[in-house]
Design a protein around this motif. Structure first.
Motif, PDB file in Angstrom:
ATOM      1  N   THR A 191       0.942  -1.203  -0.125  1.00 36.50           N
ATOM      2  CA  THR A 191       0.017   0.097  -0.015  1.00 36.50           C
ATOM      3  C   THR A 191       0.907   1.200  -0.060  1.00 36.50           C
ATOM      4  OG1 THR A 191      -1.806  -1.254   1.425  1.00 36.50           O
ATOM      5  CG2 THR A 191      -1.971   1.408   1.230  1.00 36.50           C
ATOM      6  N   LEU A 192       0.530   2.037  -0.946  1.00 35.22           N
ATOM      7  CA  LEU A 192       1.307   3.439  -0.887  1.00 35.22           C
ATOM      8  C   LEU A 192       0.152   4.543  -0.675  1.00 35.22           C
ATOM      9  CD1 LEU A 192       4.356   4.788  -2.478  1.00 35.22           C
ATOM     10  CD2 LEU A 192       2.294   6.190  -2.623  1.00 35.22           C
ATOM     11  N   ALA A 193       0.285   5.440   0.508  1.00 35.35           N
ATOM     12  CA  ALA A 193      -0.745   6.444   0.419  1.00 35.35           C
ATOM     13  C   ALA A 193       0.046   7.933   0.664  1.00 35.35           C
ATOM     14  CB  ALA A 193      -1.587   6.295   1.771  1.00 35.35           C
ATOM     15  N   VAL A 194      -0.683   9.080   0.202  1.00 32.59           N
ATOM     16  CA  VAL A 194      -0.184  10.216   0.480  1.00 32.59           C
ATOM     17  C   VAL A 194      -1.262  11.075   0.811  1.00 32.59           C
ATOM     18  CG1 VAL A 194      -0.997  10.779  -2.068  1.00 32.59           C
ATOM     19  CG2 VAL A 194       0.781  12.214  -0.937  1.00 32.59           C
ATOM     20  N   GLY A 195      -0.632  11.969   1.856  1.00 36.62           N
ATOM     21  CA  GLY A 195      -1.438  12.637   2.480  1.00 36.62           C
ATOM     22  C   GLY A 195      -0.924  14.103   3.109  1.00 36.62           C
ATOM     23  N   SER A 196      -2.080  14.915   3.538  1.00 43.42           N
ATOM     24  CA  SER A 196      -1.410  16.202   4.388  1.00 43.42           C
ATOM     25  C   SER A 196      -2.391  16.362   5.468  1.00 43.42           C
ATOM     26  CB  SER A 196      -1.777  17.395   3.158  1.00 43.42           C
ATOM     27  OG  SER A 196      -3.060  17.636   2.742  1.00 43.42           O
ATOM     28  N   ASP A 197      -2.557  17.809   6.014  1.00 41.73           N
ATOM     29  CA  ASP A 197      -3.339  17.806   7.066  1.00 41.73           C
ATOM     30  C   ASP A 197      -4.937  17.691   6.540  1.00 41.73           C
ATOM     31  OD1 ASP A 197      -1.366  18.265   8.714  1.00 41.73           O
ATOM     32  OD2 ASP A 197      -1.561  20.495   8.691  1.00 41.73           O
ATOM     33  N   ALA A 198      -5.215  17.595   5.419  1.00 44.09           N
ATOM     34  CA  ALA A 198      -6.625  17.739   4.488  1.00 44.09           C
ATOM     35  C   ALA A 198      -6.974  16.058   4.836  1.00 44.09           C
ATOM     36  CB  ALA A 198      -6.723  18.086   3.292  1.00 44.09           C
ATOM     37  N   GLY A 199      -6.159  15.236   4.867  1.00 40.60           N
ATOM     38  CA  GLY A 199      -6.437  13.767   4.963  1.00 40.60           C
ATOM     39  C   GLY A 199      -5.452  12.796   4.167  1.00 40.60           C
ATOM     40  N   VAL A 200      -6.003  11.711   3.942  1.00 40.54           N
ATOM     41  CA  VAL A 200      -4.755  10.784   3.309  1.00 40.54           C
ATOM     42  C   VAL A 200      -5.922   9.940   2.214  1.00 40.54           C
ATOM     43  CG1 VAL A 200      -3.343   8.923   3.796  1.00 40.54           C
ATOM     44  CG2 VAL A 200      -3.734  10.509   5.451  1.00 40.54           C
ATOM     45  N   ASP A 201      -5.066   9.786   1.058  1.00 37.00           N
ATOM     46  CA  ASP A 201      -5.372   9.305  -0.050  1.00 37.00           C
ATOM     47  C   ASP A 201      -4.574   8.043  -0.216  1.00 37.00           C
ATOM     48  OD1 ASP A 201      -7.511  10.756  -0.388  1.00 37.00           O
ATOM     49  OD2 ASP A 201      -6.412  12.101  -1.764  1.00 37.00           O
ATOM     50  N   GLU A 202      -5.355   6.662  -0.272  1.00 35.61           N
ATOM     51  CA  GLU A 202      -4.583   5.460  -0.864  1.00 35.61           C
ATOM     52  C   GLU A 202      -4.343   5.652  -2.259  1.00 35.61           C
ATOM     53  OE1 GLU A 202      -5.589   1.836   2.206  1.00 35.61           O
ATOM     54  OE2 GLU A 202      -6.133   1.713   0.167  1.00 35.61           O
ATOM     55  N   VAL A 203      -3.064   5.743  -2.871  1.00 34.95           N
ATOM     56  CA  VAL A 203      -2.822   5.631  -4.392  1.00 34.95           C
ATOM     57  C   VAL A 203      -2.845   4.498  -4.752  1.00 34.95           C
ATOM     58  CG1 VAL A 203      -1.246   6.686  -5.915  1.00 34.95           C
ATOM     59  CG2 VAL A 203      -1.677   8.127  -3.915  1.00 34.95           C
ATOM     60  N   TYR A 204      -2.073   3.460  -4.170  1.00 33.02           N
ATOM     61  CA  TYR A 204      -1.835   2.142  -4.684  1.00 33.02           C
ATOM     62  C   TYR A 204      -2.112   1.173  -3.552  1.00 33.02           C
ATOM     63  CZ  TYR A 204       1.347   4.246  -7.979  1.00 33.02           C
ATOM     64  OH  TYR A 204       1.866   4.909  -9.039  1.00 33.02           O
ATOM     65  N   ARG A 205      -2.860   0.061  -3.798  1.00 31.45           N
ATOM     66  CA  ARG A 205      -3.266  -1.121  -2.877  1.00 31.45           C
ATOM     67  C   ARG A 205      -3.433  -2.241  -3.544  1.00 31.45           C
ATOM     68  NH1 ARG A 205      -4.554  -1.650   2.671  1.00 31.45           N
ATOM     69  NH2 ARG A 205      -5.506  -3.796   3.062  1.00 31.45           N
ATOM     70  N   GLU A 206      -2.365  -3.043  -3.724  1.00 30.41           N
ATOM     71  CA  GLU A 206      -2.400  -4.440  -4.553  1.00 30.41           C
ATOM     72  C   GLU A 206      -1.923  -5.348  -3.712  1.00 30.41           C
ATOM     73  OE1 GLU A 206      -4.030  -4.105  -7.237  1.00 30.41           O
ATOM     74  OE2 GLU A 206      -3.595  -2.145  -7.580  1.00 30.41           O
ATOM     75  N   THR A 207      -2.315  -6.770  -4.121  1.00 32.29           N
ATOM     76  CA  THR A 207      -2.058  -7.953  -3.280  1.00 32.29           C
ATOM     77  C   THR A 207      -1.281  -8.939  -4.217  1.00 32.29           C
ATOM     78  OG1 THR A 207      -3.525  -7.657  -1.597  1.00 32.29           O
ATOM     79  CG2 THR A 207      -2.679  -9.838  -1.989  1.00 32.29           C
ATOM     80  N   LEU A 208      -0.001  -9.443  -3.612  1.00 38.90           N
ATOM     81  CA  LEU A 208       0.584 -10.490  -4.625  1.00 38.90           C
ATOM     82  C   LEU A 208       0.336 -11.757  -3.828  1.00 38.90           C
ATOM     83  CD1 LEU A 208       3.869  -8.325  -5.530  1.00 38.90           C
ATOM     84  CD2 LEU A 208       1.741  -8.354  -6.776  1.00 38.90           C
ATOM     85  N   THR A 209       0.312 -12.850  -4.929  1.00 39.73           N
ATOM     86  CA  THR A 209      -0.213 -14.040  -4.032  1.00 39.73           C
ATOM     87  C   THR A 209       0.671 -15.115  -4.552  1.00 39.73           C
ATOM     88  OG1 THR A 209      -1.796 -14.606  -5.625  1.00 39.73           O
ATOM     89  CG2 THR A 209      -2.554 -13.184  -3.711  1.00 39.73           C
ATOM     90  N   ALA A 210       1.010 -16.305  -3.548  1.00 38.55           N
ATOM     91  CA  ALA A 210       1.573 -17.380  -4.130  1.00 38.55           C
ATOM     92  C   ALA A 210       0.791 -18.254  -4.990  1.00 38.55           C
ATOM     93  CB  ALA A 210       1.873 -18.268  -2.774  1.00 38.55           C
ATOM     94  N   ALA A 211      -0.593 -18.245  -5.008  1.00 38.38           N
ATOM     95  CA  ALA A 211      -1.156 -18.748  -6.047  1.00 38.38           C
ATOM     96  C   ALA A 211      -0.835 -18.441  -7.466  1.00 38.38           C
ATOM     97  CB  ALA A 211      -2.829 -18.796  -5.697  1.00 38.38           C
TER      98      ALA A 211
END
Length: 229
Positions: free
Chosen positions: A95-115
């Motif tokens: 997960t990579l998020a970027v934020g300021s005093d206004a709040g936080v936004d998730e920019v990336y959220r990805e899951t890599l799996t053994a399957a």
């Protein structure tokens, strides 16, 4: 240089606290180095990456007569590793998020799996093995001690949420010869799970994004690029 920020989290999204919490023995530090989650025989994880290497330098400034910053681009490359997972790892969520005093936004959220170790879900451009001798070979998720490297596609962070936006970064009332800056937090998190064990590690950094209204001729709004080294 003037401060340009907002107070509170009025957007109902994730907060700094929620992004930094959770998991086992979280370590927070600079993104420029590798941080081990724990130095013990318990399952642990580490993460390394540089999503804050700006194309325009450490403190990029957009020159715009109207005080507008149109976009902030990111394209991080991330390495996550684990130790002492006796049954290997089933999944790694980055997960990579970027934020300021206004709040936080998730920019990336990805899951890599053994399957499906070859998969490049969502905004993942490529996966491989980490380290100086890393390659494009898929990671070995069943390793007791292993790791994964992932490169993400370039995206505009201002289009991923309602906290860090062009409007929140811009300073439309900026006078000639003045500069305003907004401090952005960049949060990189890895959640590693396998065999009933879990470990989480978080890395953080900050960068000031500035807009300058020059004396004289007007220019169009600008964009800031945030790319991995």
């Amino acid at each position: 240089m003037s401060s340009h920020s907002r107070d509170g989290d009025a957007h109902g999204g994730p907060t700094r606290r929620s992004l930094l919490a959770g998991g086992v023995a979280v370590t927070i530090g600079s993104l420029t180095g590798l941080g081990a989650l724990a130095a013990s025989s318990r399952p642990a994880a580490a993460i390394d990456g540089d999503p804050a290497a700006f194309e325009a330098g450490d403190a990029p400034t957009v020159t715009a007569n109207d005080g507008r910053i149109e976009s902030v681009y990111l394209s991080p490359a991330v390495e996550a590793s684990w130790t002492d997972f006796s049954d290997g790892v089933e999944r790694v969520t980055l997960t990579l998020a970027v934020g300021s005093d206004a709040g936080v936004d998730e920019v990336y959220r990805e899951t890599l799996t053994a399957a499906d170790p070859d998969a490049t879900p969502g905004d993942v451009a490529s996966v491989g093995t980490p380290g100086e001798s890393g390659s494009d070979e898929p990671p070995t998720f069943d390793a007791v001690d292993g790791g994964v490297a992932a490169a993400f596609r370039r995206v505009d962070a201002t289009e991923r949420g309602d906290a860090v936006t062009s409007e929140s970064l811009s300073a439309p009332g900026l006078g000639g010869g003045e500069t305003a800056a907004t401090t952005l937090d960049l949060v990189l998190r890895a959640d590693v799970a396998g065999g009933g064990d879990e470990a989480t590690v978080v890395r953080t950094t900050t960068v000031d994004v500035a807009v300058e209204n020059p004396d004289g001729d007007a220019t169009a709004g600008g964009s800031v690029g945030v790319d991995s080294a």
